[in-house]
Design a protein around this motif. Structure first.
Motif, PDB file in Angstrom:
ATOM      1  N   UNK A  27       0.855  -1.188   0.000  1.00 42.17           N
ATOM      2  CA  UNK A  27       0.000   0.000   0.000  1.00 42.17           C
ATOM      3  C   UNK A  27       0.886   1.231   0.000  1.00 42.17           C
ATOM      4  N   UNK A  28       0.735   2.081  -1.004  1.00 44.22           N
ATOM      5  CA  UNK A  28       1.412   3.375  -1.083  1.00 44.22           C
ATOM      6  C   UNK A  28       0.402   4.393  -0.552  1.00 44.22           C
ATOM      7  N   UNK A  29       0.471   4.648   0.746  1.00 45.79           N
ATOM      8  CA  UNK A  29      -0.556   5.441   1.419  1.00 45.79           C
ATOM      9  C   UNK A  29      -0.297   6.935   1.228  1.00 45.79           C
ATOM     10  N   UNK A  30      -1.363   7.650   0.872  1.00 45.55           N
ATOM     11  CA  UNK A  30      -1.294   9.076   0.563  1.00 45.55           C
ATOM     12  C   UNK A  30      -0.265   9.301  -0.545  1.00 45.55           C
ATOM     13  N   UNK A  31      -0.253   8.381  -1.490  1.00 42.88           N
ATOM     14  CA  UNK A  31       0.749   8.369  -2.561  1.00 42.88           C
ATOM     15  C   UNK A  31       0.481   9.318  -3.698  1.00 42.88           C
ATOM     16  N   UNK A  68      -6.694   5.372   4.571  1.00 40.76           N
ATOM     17  CA  UNK A  68      -6.254   4.086   5.109  1.00 40.76           C
ATOM     18  C   UNK A  68      -6.955   3.810   6.428  1.00 40.76           C
ATOM     19  N   UNK A  69      -7.587   2.668   6.513  1.00 35.85           N
ATOM     20  CA  UNK A  69      -8.143   2.188   7.768  1.00 35.85           C
ATOM     21  C   UNK A  69      -7.083   1.255   8.351  1.00 35.85           C
ATOM     22  N   UNK A  70      -6.385   1.675   9.418  1.00 34.83           N
ATOM     23  CA  UNK A  70      -5.283   0.862   9.927  1.00 34.83           C
ATOM     24  C   UNK A  70      -5.700  -0.544  10.347  1.00 34.83           C
ATOM     25  N   UNK A  71      -6.965  -0.729  10.708  1.00 32.03           N
ATOM     26  CA  UNK A  71      -7.404  -2.062  11.119  1.00 32.03           C
ATOM     27  C   UNK A  71      -7.467  -3.030   9.940  1.00 32.03           C
ATOM     28  N   UNK A  72      -7.456  -2.487   8.719  1.00 33.10           N
ATOM     29  CA  UNK A  72      -7.491  -3.341   7.521  1.00 33.10           C
ATOM     30  C   UNK A  72      -6.114  -3.491   6.870  1.00 33.10           C
ATOM     31  N   UNK A  73      -5.074  -3.070   7.569  1.00 35.36           N
ATOM     32  CA  UNK A  73      -3.721  -3.137   7.026  1.00 35.36           C
ATOM     33  C   UNK A  73      -3.272  -4.570   6.748  1.00 35.36           C
ATOM     34  N   UNK A  89      -0.594   9.234  11.131  1.00 30.38           N
ATOM     35  CA  UNK A  89      -1.040   8.443  12.293  1.00 30.38           C
ATOM     36  C   UNK A  89      -1.602   7.090  11.863  1.00 30.38           C
ATOM     37  N   UNK A  90      -2.360   7.049  10.781  1.00 32.63           N
ATOM     38  CA  UNK A  90      -2.932   5.784  10.312  1.00 32.63           C
ATOM     39  C   UNK A  90      -1.832   4.799   9.926  1.00 32.63           C
ATOM     40  N   UNK A  91      -0.766   5.287   9.318  1.00 36.51           N
ATOM     41  CA  UNK A  91       0.345   4.399   8.949  1.00 36.51           C
ATOM     42  C   UNK A  91       1.046   3.891  10.202  1.00 36.51           C
TER      43      UNK A  91
END
Length: 155
Positions: A27-31, A68-73, A89-91
């Motif tokens: 996952x490239x978060x906030x990419x 990003x929902x951190x619980x679904x990482x 924070x989510x990452x």
């Protein structure tokens, strides 16, 4: 793109050197437009998608226009945030579940005014409090925002 354009190649090479084929889905978060995801896909053959609510990826770069929902990482093998702004924070929370690379830029961590070193130290403190193993890494690209935390979730 703002900042050193080489940062995408540098981080992609780091991922390949650090993880090789032990990770597949990234996952490239906030990419943003997805330049990192594009390099990871085309040069290193990873399955990578941008997770960014703005939803403006380059043609051919898969993306999900969500936060990003951190619980679904756990869906991913690796969560990456290269200058992720509001997703910082989510990452960090996703690092409780999956390996993560977090290279923060702006302070979306706390109400306090934190410079780069204080921001990285605050995230490192969160990791310590939660048993996340991590290393502080200085990435070889230009700019003051080249310090990151490479982490593994607690056992």
């Amino acid at each position: 793109f703002h900042g050193d354009a080489r940062r995408f190649d540098v981080v992609a090479q780091f991922i390949y050197d650090e993880y090789g084929k032990s990770v597949r889905y990234i996952a490239d978060v906030a990419g943003g437009q997805g330049m990192l995801a594009r390099i990871l896909r085309k040069k290193y053959n990873y399955k990578c998608e941008v997770v960014d609510p703005r939803g403006w990826t380059l043609k051919g770069v898969p993306g999900r226009a969500v936060k990003l929902d951190p619980t679904l990482a756990s869906y991913y093998d690796l969560v990456v945030g290269l200058h992720p702004d509001e997703a910082t924070r989510a990452i960090a929370q996703a690092a409780l579940i999956r390996p993560a690379i977090l290279i923060p830029c702006c302070n979306f961590w706390s109400e306090e005014k934190l410079g780069r070193d204080e921001l990285v130290a605050a995230i490192a403190g969160f990791y310590r409090e939660n048993g996340v193993r991590f290393d502080r890494v200085t990435f070889p690209f230009k700019g003051p925002k080249n310090i990151g935390l490479v982490s593994e979730p607690p056992n």
